[in-house]
Design an enzyme around this catalytic site. Structure first.
Site, mmCIF file in Angstrom:
data_model
loop_
_atom_site.group_PDB
_atom_site.id
_atom_site.type_symbol
_atom_site.label_atom_id
_atom_site.label_comp_id
_atom_site.label_asym_id
_atom_site.label_seq_id
_atom_site.Cartn_x
_atom_site.Cartn_y
_atom_site.Cartn_z
ATOM 1 N N CYS A 85 0.809 -1.224 0.000
ATOM 2 C CA CYS A 85 0.000 0.000 0.000
ATOM 3 C C CYS A 85 0.843 1.275 0.000
ATOM 4 C CB CYS A 85 -0.962 0.011 1.176
ATOM 5 S SG CYS A 85 -2.247 -1.255 1.017
ATOM 6 N N GLU B 261 -13.006 1.192 2.669
ATOM 7 C CA GLU B 261 -12.079 1.247 1.531
ATOM 8 C C GLU B 261 -12.197 0.007 0.658
ATOM 9 O OE1 GLU B 261 -8.107 1.777 2.984
ATOM 10 O OE2 GLU B 261 -7.977 -0.241 3.771
ATOM 11 N N HIS C 295 -12.250 10.918 -7.866
ATOM 12 C CA HIS C 295 -11.278 10.816 -8.950
ATOM 13 C C HIS C 295 -10.069 11.724 -8.705
ATOM 14 C CE1 HIS C 295 -14.502 8.619 -10.878
ATOM 15 N NE2 HIS C 295 -13.585 8.113 -11.668
#
Length: 121
Positions: free
Chosen positions: A26, A109, A70
């Protein structure tokens, strides 16, 4: 009568988690389809029959959604290390002044991983 209302929002965003060890996957850029739940609690107004107008939650959330959707989260001021824990606290600081009765923010998430935040203590 006391109730809690919850409104959901979804956004797509990319992130890196720069504080993780170098070999953690990550730490690399990756993305999520985030789901955010905003909960407001209070007494039901007996004249109109609700705690809070959902439109008020959207009025507070929509500018934040425009910023988050985005995006590369690390570029947003205050989200340089955008863990879901840090994101929940960031959202709380932005929303609490506008949403009396804000009691909980949940950020998913993935379908199986989320953070539940109930305010700064």
């Amino acid at each position: 009568m006391r109730c809690r209302i919850v409104k959901d929002y979804r956004f797509e965003a990319a992130q890196t988690l720069p504080s993780l060890p170098g070999n953690h996957k990550c730490k690399n850029m990756h993305g999520h389809s985030f789901k955010v739940e905003i909960a407001v609690e209070g007494e039901v107004n007996p004249e109109i029959g609700w705690v809070y107008d959902h439109a008020e939650i959207s009025r507070a959330m929509n500018p934040l959604m425009d910023l988050l959707d985005h995006s590369y989260l690390n570029e947003i001021e205050g989200l340089e290390n955008p863990t879901i824990e840090n994101m929940a606290a960031w959202l709380w600081r932005k929303l609490a002044p506008q949403l009396p009765g804000l009691c909980e923010i949940v950020i998913h998430e993935t379908p199986t991983a989320r953070c539940v935040f109930r305010g700064e203590f």
